[in-house]
Design an enzyme around this catalytic site. Structure first.
Site, short mmCIF file in Angstrom:
data_model
loop_
_atom_site.label_atom_id
_atom_site.label_comp_id
_atom_site.label_asym_id
_atom_site.label_seq_id
_atom_site.Cartn_x
_atom_site.Cartn_y
_atom_site.Cartn_z
N GLY A 136 0.81 -1.21 0.00
CA GLY A 136 0.00 0.00 0.00
C GLY A 136 0.85 1.27 0.00
CE LYS A 154 9.21 -13.40 16.20
NZ LYS A 154 10.04 -13.39 17.42
CB THR A 155 11.26 -5.59 14.54
OG1 THR A 155 12.35 -6.22 15.22
CG2 THR A 155 10.17 -5.25 15.52
CE LYS A 156 16.84 -10.64 13.48
NZ LYS A 156 17.70 -10.01 14.48
CB THR A 212 11.22 -3.62 9.69
OG1 THR A 212 9.88 -3.91 9.38
CG2 THR A 212 11.44 -2.11 9.67
CE LYS A 233 14.00 -6.67 18.55
NZ LYS A 233 13.25 -7.88 18.90
CB CYS A 245 -15.01 1.85 -23.19
SG CYS A 245 -13.79 2.22 -24.48
CG HIS A 278 -12.51 4.35 -19.87
ND1 HIS A 278 -12.89 3.09 -19.48
CD2 HIS A 278 -11.99 4.22 -21.10
CE1 HIS A 278 -12.61 2.23 -20.44
NE2 HIS A 278 -12.06 2.90 -21.44
CD GLU A 307 -13.89 3.75 -16.00
OE1 GLU A 307 -14.80 4.44 -16.51
OE2 GLU A 307 -13.27 2.87 -16.64
N1 GLN Z 1 -11.67 -2.84 -27.30
C1 GLN Z 1 -12.44 -1.66 -27.53
C2 GLN Z 1 -11.69 -0.63 -28.35
O1 GLN Z 1 -10.49 -0.66 -28.42
C3 GLN Z 1 -12.91 -1.05 -26.24
C4 GLN Z 1 -11.79 -0.53 -25.42
C5 GLN Z 1 -12.19 -0.25 -24.00
O2 GLN Z 1 -13.23 -0.71 -23.54
N2 GLN Z 1 -11.37 0.48 -23.29
O3 GLN Z 1 -12.30 0.23 -28.93
#
Ligand code: GLN
Length: 544
Positions: free
Chosen positions: A16, A186-188, A190, A222, A382, A516, A518
């Site tokens: 992380g 256990k710290t080893k 690290t 430690k 997409c 996209h 997202e």
């Molecule tokens: N494979 C599809 C394209 O290249 C969709 C790509 C995607 O969903 N990012 O157009």
């Protein structure tokens, strides 16, 4: 001049580090500082664009069209600072640049070497465009001791000398494992990791110790003694229930305070963490619950859909509901005995995300058909939008052979490759059969939405900018037939040539987008499409 925080990891990967970097940046930001986070990836690919999501998780795309490591998504979600091409560099890109220079004769007869040429290129990358910042956080991918990461560690060692003690801080993230048989932390490991790092000339100033149990004071002392770090600067990092709690946890453990101290800065007022408390409160006190099915392809690895997962969570935060995500392998629906309806009926909404290649496409088309016919909220992203067009073409517009040329030659290319398109920089070109790396329609492009559309109502406007990553497009030669059968093209590229959004006005919530969304959603600023989609799921949950 900006101050630099260099972040390395030890013992094992997946500790992380990226979240730590994002959290620390968010905490510094909450104290009023201007921050930017960068990632060095030691692998030899020029960028992660050609890697399978199973190798490296999601490929995160920036506004300026770079295909980058998924950690940049965390950075952007946590700080709201838009990542850029210049925020992620791989060994591959550095070597590509050096070899190009060498072939051009730029080195004037010199022997080209890791030190100084590779390390100089790394340092250039770290320092570029940082003039207006207070802090630059640079995370080195991988684990200390990897052969590949040596030049990066050497470069940050040199940067401490170049920039000075008060301009640079080294943070090392390690693991303090719990050994059940002994009942002890256990710290080893690290100690060994820090030994390895110091043998490369880097003495950490702050240690972040990931542990599953609270770190007892004696162990902390430690680690401090053996690793030559102040005890207060040994920061325990326990697992969090949600990633959005991590900045608050680190603050409670004084991470931001200790990092500022290491720079010799006396921390001023406490950071303003109200927005973090607000989102954590929304997560912990939902007023309802919805279940969304994501019918995809890389469902075995949650990192493959990292931003999507987060954007759905943000949509839940916007509506104060908990979002349960069911990851469904689209190929399940391709088996002759599969019962699509039985699997999808319990869901309150269905999402078909981005993908590459034919595998699972028919299963996704079946899921889309189910969502359309049963009036279940549907969101296609997409590839998901492309398949929504193929589904409509086949089952409503009477184009039985409708397909995408991505799957091979077809008589009815409802989805086809484009070889030329317009971007802000002018006309872009690509050849069919050309290189795969970096040749997609990538990064931010504008779209214009029809004023009376559902999309315009969701966005609250008709001009939007969203990030793209695709090679194929819905073919406008089929627009009329698709529209007549009920699928409206409600968003187009400004020149009217490329479909960006499709929707079904006769359906409660059926939206497909070529981009996209997202990638731009933030916990403090959930993307309107995800907020709207989860709101629709909530309405649906009241019906079933
Ligand atoms: N494979 C599809 C394209 O290249 C969709 C790509 C995607 O969903 N990012 O157009």
């Amino acid at each position: 001049m900006a101050r630099f925080i260099f972040i390395t990891g030890g013992v094992v990967s997946s500790l992380g580090k990226g979240l730590m970097a994002a959290s620390l940046a968010a905490l510094l930001q909450a104290r009023g500082f201007k921050v930017r986070i960068r990632k060095f990836d030691p692998y030899l690919n020029v960028d992660p664009g050609t890697m399978s999501p199973y190798q490296h998780g999601e490929v995160y795309v920036t506004d300026d069209g770079a295909e980058t490591d998924l950690d940049l998504g965390h950075y952007e979600r946590f700080t709201g600072v838009s990542a850029r091409q210049t925020d992620n560099v791989t060994s591959g890109r550095i070597y590509q640049q050096i070899i190009t220079r060498e072939r051009r004769g730029d080195y004037l007869g010199a022997t080209v070497q890791v030190i100084p040429h590779v390390t100089d290129a790394i340092k250039e990358f770290a320092l570029a465009e940082t003039g207006d910042l207070d802090f630059v956080l640079c995370e080195i991918g991988g684990t200390v001791g990897d052969i590949e990461s040596l030049p990066f560690v050497e470069a940050i060692r040199q940067l401490r000398n170049d920039l000075g003690r008060d301009q640079t801080v080294f943070v090392h993230v390690t693991l303090v494992p719990f050994i059940a048989a002994a009942g002890e932390l256990k710290t080893k490991p690290t100690q060994h990791s820090v030994k390895e790092l110091t043998s490369l000339g880097v003495q950490p100033d702050v240690l972040v110790c990931r542990c599953e149990h609270p770190l007892p004071d004696a162990e902390r002392a430690k680690i401090a003694a053996f690793c030559n770090v102040r005890k207060e600067a040994v920061i325990p990092a326990l697992d969090a229930k949600s990633i959005y709690e991590v900045p608050l946890q680190y603050h409670a453990e004084n991470l931001d305070f200790e990092v500022l101290r290491a720079f010799g800065i006396t921390p001023g007022l406490a950071p303003d963490l109200r927005r973090w408390h607000d989102i954590v409160d929304r997560l912990h006190h939902p007023e309802g619950e919805v279940t969304v099915g994501v019918v995809g392809k890389y469902v075995g690895l949650p990192d493959a859909y990292k931003s999507l997962n987060e954007a759905l969570v943000h949509g839940g935060m916007a509506n104060r509901v908990k979002v349960n995500i069911q990851w469904i392998d689209a190929e399940l629906f391709e088996a002759p005995e599969s019962d699509v309806a039985a699997r999808l009926e319990p869901l309150h909404a269905i999402l078909v995300p981005g993908a590459f290649g034919e595998r699972g496409a028919e299963g996704k088309i079946q899921a889309i058909r189910f969502a359309r016919e049963r009036k279940v909220p549907f969101f296609g992203i997409c590839f998901g939008m492309q398949m929504a067009c193929v589904e409509g073409a086949r089952n409503l517009a009477g184009i039985a052979q409708a397909s995408s040329t991505e799957f091979g030659p077809t008589e009815e290319p409802v989805v086809g490759i484009i070889e030329e398109w317009m971007s802000a920089e002018g006309r872009q070109k690509r050849e069919a059969g050309g290189d795969l790396g970096g040749t997609m329609r990538l990064g931010a492009y504008e779209a214009v939405l029809a004023g009376n559309s559902h999309a315009a109502a969701i966005y609250g406007g008709t001009r939007i900018t969203e990030r793209h990553r695709h090679r194929w497009e819905v073919n406008t030669a089929y627009r009329e037939r698709l529209e007549t059968s009920g699928l409206t093209f409600s968003g187009m590229s400004p020149d009217g040539e490329l479909p960006e959004i499709v929707e079904r006005p006769d359906h409660p919530w059926f939206v497909g987008v070529q981009f996209h969304p997202e990638l731009k959603s933030k916990p403090f600023d959930p993307h309107p499409l995800f907020a709207g989609f989860i709101e629709a799921a909530l309405r649906q949950s009241r019906l079933v």
